[in-house]
Design an enzyme around this catalytic site. Structure first.
Site, PDB file in Angstrom:
ATOM      1  N   ASP A 175      57.669 -20.224 115.475  1.00  0.00           N
ATOM      2  CA  ASP A 175      58.091 -19.851 114.129  1.00  0.00           C
ATOM      3  C   ASP A 175      59.262 -18.886 114.210  1.00  0.00           C
ATOM      4  O   ASP A 175      59.293 -17.983 115.043  1.00  0.00           O
ATOM      5  CB  ASP A 175      56.916 -19.198 113.386  1.00  0.00           C
ATOM      6  CG  ASP A 175      57.314 -18.725 112.010  1.00  0.00           C
ATOM      7  OD1 ASP A 175      57.684 -19.572 111.180  1.00  0.00           O
ATOM      8  OD2 ASP A 175      57.268 -17.503 111.776  1.00  0.00           O
ATOM      9  N   HIS A 219      64.839 -18.695 116.027  1.00  0.00           N
ATOM     10  CA  HIS A 219      66.189 -18.185 116.169  1.00  0.00           C
ATOM     11  C   HIS A 219      66.265 -16.674 116.044  1.00  0.00           C
ATOM     12  O   HIS A 219      67.272 -16.072 116.419  1.00  0.00           O
ATOM     13  CB  HIS A 219      67.119 -18.835 115.139  1.00  0.00           C
ATOM     14  CG  HIS A 219      66.635 -18.673 113.731  1.00  0.00           C
ATOM     15  ND1 HIS A 219      65.596 -19.417 113.217  1.00  0.00           N
ATOM     16  CD2 HIS A 219      67.031 -17.839 112.739  1.00  0.00           C
ATOM     17  CE1 HIS A 219      65.378 -19.048 111.976  1.00  0.00           C
ATOM     18  NE2 HIS A 219      66.227 -18.097 111.655  1.00  0.00           N
ATOM     19  N   ASP A 254      57.543 -26.582 104.662  1.00  0.00           N
ATOM     20  CA  ASP A 254      58.125 -25.440 103.952  1.00  0.00           C
ATOM     21  C   ASP A 254      59.396 -25.818 103.195  1.00  0.00           C
ATOM     22  O   ASP A 254      60.210 -24.959 102.876  1.00  0.00           O
ATOM     23  CB  ASP A 254      58.416 -24.296 104.929  1.00  0.00           C
ATOM     24  CG  ASP A 254      59.236 -24.743 106.132  1.00  0.00           C
ATOM     25  OD1 ASP A 254      59.591 -25.928 106.208  1.00  0.00           O
ATOM     26  OD2 ASP A 254      59.509 -23.885 107.004  1.00  0.00           O
TER      27      ASP A 254
END
Length: 1603
Positions: free
Chosen positions: A613, A616, A737
């Site tokens: 999750d 980055h 999401d």
């Protein structure tokens, strides 16, 4: 132990599968001991050390070629290797001469020596140091993970250099239950009750591309006791992996991603939470996940959240250092104060008579403007600037107390305040201004008073304290100007962001509409979680929340400087999550590192994979550390992530370092069908139909054990080059999401999107609710309802399952296609349609999808749209399935259950393909029916007809037998032949093949085809013009055997290769449809080329056959140049093979064979390669032509030779010397009889005249005659002198005069009107007045002729002394008397004269020791190019040219080593060019580096190319330069102590040449290039001597390396 009855076994998902060994591993064969469990690396070593078993498949060897610095090229920055189901080898290779090959050591943290993986432990392998051999090392690969490597090598001065780091990732092995087929034999989808896609007992290796993943949110699933219902539903829909959002205990927001306790599972999901309290539910969760895998065929993958924890995580109270706070991150102090001000303002709105609800844009403006005014009381500028008063007081006190730090910078006396301030801002990067850019406290920016006092004393030495303090105040005012501006800029950014979030949160249509502004819901999200303890120590217990930022640098932590994101309010904050502060290492936050390690290792025991999750924003050092711990528990952990880095380059950094196996891609990101097709083409195509890379680029061979011990057998292998890859994709139709497809596009598009994703050759993903057509995105935090279980839409629940039944078919087909290796694909987009075809390349069976997309603009209509019939060439298609989706009503309004839109799948009528035939053969047309509304899909099974199942094998077999009898001249025809050669040899019938849109192949042979095919096969570039041409017809296929049959008239051994080609061409034409012709053409040509090339190399010397690829590529030039044509021969009465000077200009006729070129080329192309017979034939042919003491420059088949070359006889004698020294029984050449073409009285007779070939001499006598005639003096006029012989030359130029200067021993000759050495450009321009005036006469004694003469005399003296040569010397008139001059006497005379006449000393004071004219010296420390240039051109003696290294190479004894090396170093600096040597010093007035023979200007220097040798960069002198360098650098240079330094310099010099040969279509080195290696269009593109002299140099390296 689980029973085998229900399919369970001890081998869980991801366990490595090493082939079982029937014989025990001997002690010591593996690093493991009886007390140490074997690791996967140990198992790999044991495998390679075990005995070879009967029938064992070849080992795969993946070859990674590195760049000169030991790092990867840009296209290889991401290397993805397959799962090590069976261990394989990674071969790392590098070119000799690259910096990294110099005493290089390859380092990697892959555990090559066994044991467990440790990221910080690097195994080492020394790179081979023999630069004449391939430089490669083999690494045993046995398990998954992400591994780093680099090469450490020796740089200048012996210092060790660490090269660029590279990475290779190895895919995990996923083990899953096998399933039965989804289709019946008659292609009917099978339901679960019919046994379709039923879970079996057998476990299989599940390729990553076969993953069909379903994302689920556990909080909507109810208690674990109900989960099996969801498992059954997912199984029946064809999913094989479940992606779980976090299952851990949730924080106060109830978001799964706001984890309260990472080590406990959410209590509410258990039927009895108290029963799992002891271990936090770990055991129970692992049990149910095991059941999902073994009973339902569902592997489990979970989100791992490493960035943040819930704002109410209890452990934060004891460990606030795990978050970012003003206490440990001081620059957050003003950010916290701003945050507090915003909250205080938010609760004071009523008191301030401001609106508490936002109902319009005017309200947003009112509130924002009021907040701007409100914050002025906080004086945030004080965090940025220096306190002027305090600064003045401090410096005054320091001056008065005498506390002065002397100023060490530049003089500033009498400087203005502005100038001093500017200096302070830049001096030591502003380091004297303490606290600059720290924002840690008010007025934290300051200058030490004593430092300030020192500066002031330097500006005004006599000033008093008060006046200087005033000056300092002025300086501080200047320093503060940009700091105030920075504060204003930051405040403006902050207020803009507050305004933007206020508008989004309360006014925008797509925003959350938060309602009234309160303390809990202030103007915008609070940036700090105030955990218990805040009241006592707000600085310590105010922890920054996490979030994300637009366009942020993912490698920079936005909670740390230089980021000011929290003060500028640039973070889109997640108020329920505290951002975790790991620091730089475990020592900075040991609790956090250990806590999160326990978290990931617990998950790795229960789950087959992780989704990272917010990957980055996860610090790379944290991610790598924690994933390493997880992989220690589960080596085959499947890691996926979604990256928002903004660039593919940044994606590659995360993927390669973390070992991300699949990157999440979203079909929903496509804005239209064209965009959608681009996504699936990029991430889901697989390989194009008819791809050829695997078949053409892989090579069968054998490989030794790669283990450090070297134990183990030699195994058969398949070697495949690595070319880099895109990260593997996990393509979602919709993620959990993002907006729902029904909302973003249309409900109908769910079906077409599902089909397109399923037909992509990559992992596929979906979310619970996509199949059911949920109308809106479900909010993870606020949604409280539960999922409904609706199965496949059984009769009792009509209209609730959406596309579930179609998804079952699509998911299972997706898995079956990947397992069945349907790796080739085609994507076609036409209007709103996307057509995808997947094909199994061996059987040519396939599946076809026609999808009518339903983007938002199609809402409300049922139009079929337009698409042409889908035509399948040579292929039959059978209908499988077609359906569309019809929405019948809204989603059910339930407070408890989440449901989708009411809709049903409408099965469409079957479609029968229309079969037909046209000029291109049979076809099937699939015509989309009239009712095929947007969202519809249609599936077919396809089968190419007439598939020749053995064709691949047939095309790659039999070459050894067919080609085995070919000699090197036969192979010249097979591999090469320029158009001039081919047309000459075939009476004009055959020329180069011309491909429309591409042009002519440079060779008629296989090398001509291989140049475009190398690109095509590497990239599967089926759009290449050659591929298009092959699809249009079989002409290129027919050309190859037809050409060989035609040439078999002269080369009968070509019949067998022609038959081999013809048999395969016939079968290809009979059975292969046009779209597959490029593939089979490539296979055919590549296989034949590999065999022919290998046969050529095998017929060469060991130096070549065991050498590296560059040596072999140069050696093949000997095959390229040595062939037989009709118009050129070594015998005037019959055809013989002959050596071409270069191609394409010297392909045939009188211009093919040149004496000088042959003998400069003969040593390298014939002697070093072992073709002694070819060398001997050329020596004898030219020896037979001796006339006037010379051999011809132009041979013209020995019919009309031309004698205008002063250097050619000396090159021939040098080659005779080389032949004698190198060939077996080489000395016998000297007694070989030679029939003389001309009578010994030098009379010119025709070749068929009765006086021709009547006299005989031995080779020794030929040599003696050359020497004697030169000693006597040679004076004649060329036969047939005049325009008929040479239309450019003036009359005087036909006069040949050569003699020996017995005062020096040098041979001298020539005049101003001829050019008797290799620099032989005759002026041709009447306009410029240069016709008949050579550009470079070089009359006198050229340095290379002197060197060649000296070499000959030395050799003959040695031979004669030993009785190996029947003569002692020459008779000559010296000082008026005729006497015998022995070879030794002549040699000694040259020895004593050489440097005195040729060297130009560095120090002018030494000129007296040499014969020179100082006024003519242009450069010192050189050797003259000529001694004795004609009157008026004496200056040309002193030109710095690349000829002296020739003399150095053949007669090194002439040179003082130190002087020689000095001149070579100067040449290295001044003359050396990328592909050769400049022919003239660039400082010379005559330097003109760009040759253009068509230049018709009036400039005499360049008109008609007169500057041919006045600066253009010729290839062949480079070889002699390198050979000379080896001699003298070893003697007095770096090579005296370390010869490897010498050899590395040689190979480094050759790197540009190596690259050129590798990439150039002519596969050779050009005759010359223009300035700095640029292309010269008048040059031969491959020249015999250019490659030859480099082979000479490489052989010298080989001899040294193997000595």
């Amino acid at each position: 132990m689980p029973s085998q009855k229900n399919g369970r076994s001890k081998n869980g998902p991801g366990s490595i599968a090493i082939p079982a060994r029937k014989t025990p591993i001997s002690a010591g064969s593996s690093p493991s001991t009886a007390h140490t469990p074997r690791t996967p690396a140990d198992e790999g070593i044991a495998f390679f050390e075990s005995e070879l078993k009967p029938g064992e498949s070849p080992i795969r060897v993946w070859e990674l070629t590195l760049e000169p610095d030991g790092g990867p090229s840009k296209d290889k920055e991401y290397i993805r290797l397959p799962p090590a189901v069976v261990p394989y080898i990674l071969r790392v290779s590098i070119d000799a001469g690259t910096p990294a090959s110099r005493n290089g050591v390859f380092k990697t943290n892959f555990p090559l020596d066994g044991g467990a993986f440790d990221r910080n432990h690097f195994c080492e392998r020394e790179l081979p140091t023999n630069l004449s051999k391939p430089i490669a090392i083999d690494l045993p690969i046995s398990h998954a993970g992400a591994f780093a490597y680099w090469v450490e090598y020796e740089g200048d001065g012996g210092r060790r250099i660490t090269g660029r780091q590279g990475y290779f990732n190895i895919d995990p092995i996923l083990r899953n239950k096998a399933r039965t087929p989804i289709l019946s034999p008659d292609l009917k989808p099978l339901s679960p009750s019919d046994g379709g896609a039923a879970i079996g007992y057998e476990q299989i290796n599940l390729p990553l591309s076969a993953v069909s993943m379903l994302s689920i949110v556990s909080k909507w699933m109810g208690p674990v006791s109900k989960w099996p219902e969801f498992f059954a539903e997912a199984r029946d829909r064809g999913y094989n992996v479940l992606h779980w959002t976090p299952l851990q205990e949730r924080g106060e927001s109830d978001s799964p991603y706001s984890i309260k306790d990472q080590l406990r599972y959410e209590p509410s999901m258990f039927d009895d939470p108290t029963a799992v309290a002891a271990d936090g539910g770990v055991t129970k969760v692992e049990e149910i996940l095991t059941s999902a895998a073994l009973d339902y065929g569902l592997l489990s993958l979970t989100d791992v959240v490493l960035n943040h924890t819930a704002n109410n995580s209890e452990w934060l109270v004891d460990h606030p250092e795990a978050g970012f706070s003003p206490a440990n991150t001081p620059h957050l102090t003003p950010a916290l104060e701003f945050d507090n001000a915003m909250i205080k303002f938010s609760v004071s709105l009523r008191e301030l008579n401001l609106p508490t609800e936002v109902k319009s844009a005017a309200d947003v403006d009112t509130l924002t403007n009021a907040f701007v005014e409100y914050t002025k009381q906080y004086n945030f500028w004080q965090y940025y600037v220096l306190d002027v008063k305090a600064e003045k007081d401090g410096v005054k006190t320091a001056l008065e107390a005498g506390k002065i730090t002397p100023w060490e910078g530049p003089s500033v006396q009498d400087w203005s305040s502005v100038d001093v301030a500017k200096l302070l801002q830049s001096y030591k990067d502003g380091g004297l201004i303490v606290g600059l850019g720290k924002y840690a406290k008010r007025f934290g920016v300051h200058v030490s008073p004593s430092v300030a006092a020192g500066i002031l004393r330097s500006t005004r030495p006599q000033g008093d304290a008060a006046s200087l303090a005033h000056v300092w105040g002025q300086i501080v005012d200047v320093l503060n100007v940009p700091l105030y501006q920075e504060w204003e800029d930051d405040m403006r950014i902050a207020f803009d962001n507050v305004k933007g979030r206020l508008r989004y949160g309360r006014l925008d249509d797509h925003g959350p509409k938060l309602g009234p502004i309160t303390k809990e819901f202030p103007l915008m999200e609070s940036y700090f979680a105030r955990v218990p303890g805040y009241d006592k120590d707000p600085q310590k217990y105010s922890l920054a929340v996490n979030g994300w930022m637009w366009n942020a640098d993912p490698l920079q932590n936005f909670a740390q400087l230089p980021s000011k994101a929290y003060f500028q309010r640039s973070v889109i904050a997640w108020g329920d999550c505290v951002k975790l502060n790991y620091g730089a290492s475990r020592e900075d936050s040991s609790f956090l590192w250990d806590h999160m390690t326990s978290y990931v290792t617990t998950l790795a025991r229960g789950f087959a994979g992780f989704r990272l999750d917010n990957c980055h924003s996860t610090p790379l050092h944290v991610g790598t550390y924690l994933l390493d711990r997880a992989r220690a528990v589960n080596p085959d952990l499947y890691v996926v992530a979604e990256l928002f880095t903004g660039s593919e380059e940044m994606d590659t950094i995360f993927v390669s370092r973390l070992g991300i196996n699949s990157l999440i891609r979203e079909a929903g990101n496509a804005g239209d069908p064209k965009d959608f097709s681009r996504i699936v083409w990029r991430d889901g195509l697989g390989k194009p139909i008819g791809s050829m890379d695997e078949a053409c680029l892989s090579t069968a061979s054998f490989v030794a054990s790669p283990t450090q011990s070297g134990r183990g057998p030699v195994r058969p292998c398949i070697i495949t080059p690595l070319h880099g890859a895109l990260p593997h994709a996990l393509l979602y139709d919709q993620t959990h999401d993002n907006e729902s497809t029904a909302d973003k596009r249309s409900a109908e598009d769910t079906l077409s999107t599902a089909g397109i994703v399923a037909f992509s050759y990559c992992a596929s993903g979906s979310v619970k609710g996509f199949d059911e057509v949920y109308p809106k995105l479900l909010q993870l935090v606020t949604e409280k309802r539960k999922y409904g279980v609706v199965g496949l839409g059984e009769k009792e629940k009509p209209g609730h399952a959406g596309i579930a039944e179609a998804k079952r078919l699509l998911n299972n087909l997706h898995r079956e296609m990947v397992l069945g290796d349907y790796r080739e694909g085609h994507v076609h987009q036409e209007n709103d349609y996307i057509v995808m075809h997947r094909v199994q390349p061996n059987t040519q069976k396939g599946y076809l999808l026609i999808a009518h997309t339903a983007f938002g603009y199609t809402r409300g209509h049922k139009d079929r749209g337009f698409i042409e019939p889908v035509r399948l060439r040579g292929t039959k298609a059978k209908f499988i399935y077609a359906s569309s989706i019809e929405v019948t009503g809204p989603a059910a309004d339930s407070k408890d259950t989440i449901s989708g839109l009411q809709c049903r799948l409408v099965l469409l009528d079957s479609v029968t393909p229309v079969e037909g035939r046209d000029g291109e053969g049979a076809y099937s047309d699939i015509i989309v029916p009239s009712f095929f509304p947007p969202g519809s899909v249609m599936l077919f099974e396809t089968q190419l007809q007439g598939v020749d199942a053995t064709l691949d094998t047939f095309c790659t077999s039999g070459t050894e037998e067919a080609f085995k009898d070919l000699d090197l001249v036969d192979l010249n025809v097979v591999l090469y032949r320029a158009e001039g050669e081919e047309r000459d040899a075939t009476a004009g019938e055959i020329g180069n093949y011309d491909v429309p849109g591409l042009g002519k192949m440079v060779y008629c042979g296989l090398e001509g085809w291989m140049h475009p095919l190398r690109h095509i096969t590497e990239h599967n570039d089926l759009g290449h013009p050659l591929c298009g041409h092959l699809r249009q017809g079989a002409w290129a296929l027919d050309y190859i055997p037809a050409r060989l049959y035609r040439n078999a008239t002269d080369f009968p051994r070509l019949v067998e290769p022609a038959k081999w080609f013809q048999a395969r061409v016939d079968r290809i034409k009979a059975s292969v449809p046009p779209f597959l012709r490029p593939r089979y053409f490539a296979i055919l040509v590549t296989e034949a080329y590999k065999t022919a090339r290998r046969l050529a190399i095998e017929q060469c010397s060991d130096f070549v056959s065991s050498g590296h690829s560059f040596t072999q590529e140069l050696a093949l030039v000997s095959v390229q140049m040595h062939g037989q044509v009709h118009s050129a021969s070594l015998d005037p009465g019959k055809l013989t093979p002959s050596l071409a000077a270069g191609l394409p200009h010297f392909a045939a006729g009188w211009a093919r064979c040149w004496g000088r070129d042959v003998f400069i080329s003969l040593r390298g192309l014939f002697l070093t390669t072992g073709n002694f017979e070819g060398a001997k034939r050329h020596i004898l042919a030219f020896a037979s032509t001796l006339k006037n003491g010379l051999i011809p420059n132009l041979l013209d088949s020995v019919r009309n030779p031309r004698y205008n070359s002063r250097d050619s006889p000396w090159w021939m004698v040098q080659n005779i010397q080389d032949y004698v020294n190198k060939a077996p029984d080489g000395l016998s050449l000297l007694v070989e009889p030679v029939k003389r073409r001309f009578p010994k009285d030098d009379a010119w007779v025709a070749w068929d005249d009765s006086r021709a070939y009547q006299e005989t001499s031995t080779v020794a006598e030929i040599i003696q005659e050359i020497l004697q005639r030169h000693a006597d003096g040679i004076h004649f006029r060329e036969y047939n002198a005049g325009p008929g012989l040479d239309m450019q030359m003036r009359d005087e130029g036909f006069n040949i005069d050569i003699e020996v200067d017995w005062s020096t021993g040098f041979v001298r000759g020539g005049n101003a009107f001829n050019c008797g050495t290799w620099m032989d450009k005759m002026g041709e321009s009447e306009r410029a007045g240069t016709k008949g005036l050579p550009g470079t006469p070089r009359d006198g004694s050229p340095v290379e002729i002197t060197g060649l003469l000296k070499s000959t005399l030395r050799w003959l003296d040695q031979l004669s002394t030993k009785g190996g040569f029947p003569f002692k010397g020459v008779n000559a008139i010296v000082d008026g008397q005729k006497r015998l001059i022995t070879y030794k006497e002549w040699s000694d005379l040259i020895q004593s004269s050489f440097e005195k006449h040729y060297y130009v000393p560095i120090d002018p004071s030494d000129d007296k020791n040499f014969v020179l004219d100082p006024q003519l010296v242009n450069r010192r420390g050189i050797y003259k190019d000529v001694v004795g240039s004609g009157t008026g051109r004496e200056w040309s003696d002193y030109q710095f040219r690349p000829n002296f290294p020739i003399a150095m190479t053949v007669a090194p004894e002439l040179f003082t080593p130190e002087l020689a090396l000095g001149a070579l170093r100067l040449a290295d600096e001044v003359l050396r060019a990328p592909l050769g040597m400049k022919t003239l010093d660039s400082h010379d007035m005559q330097y003109r580096p760009n040759y253009d023979n068509a230049n018709d200007s009036d400039d005499p220097a360049v008109a008609k190319g007169r500057n041919y040798h006045q600066g253009p960069e010729w290839g062949w002198p480079l070889g002699y330069f390198l050979r000379a360098w080896i001699i003298f650098d070893r003697a007095v240079g770096e090579g005296t102590t370390d010869v490897s330094k010498t050899l590395h310099h040689v190979h480094t010099t050759l790197l540009p040449v190596r690259a050129h040969v590798r990439n150039d279509p002519w596969a050779g080195i050009p005759e010359l290039t223009n300035e700095n290696g640029t292309h010269c269009h008048d040059s031969c593109t491959t020249q015999a001597w250019s490659s030859s002299t480099l082979l000479d140099a490489l052989e010298d390296v080989h001899i040294l390396a193997t000595a």
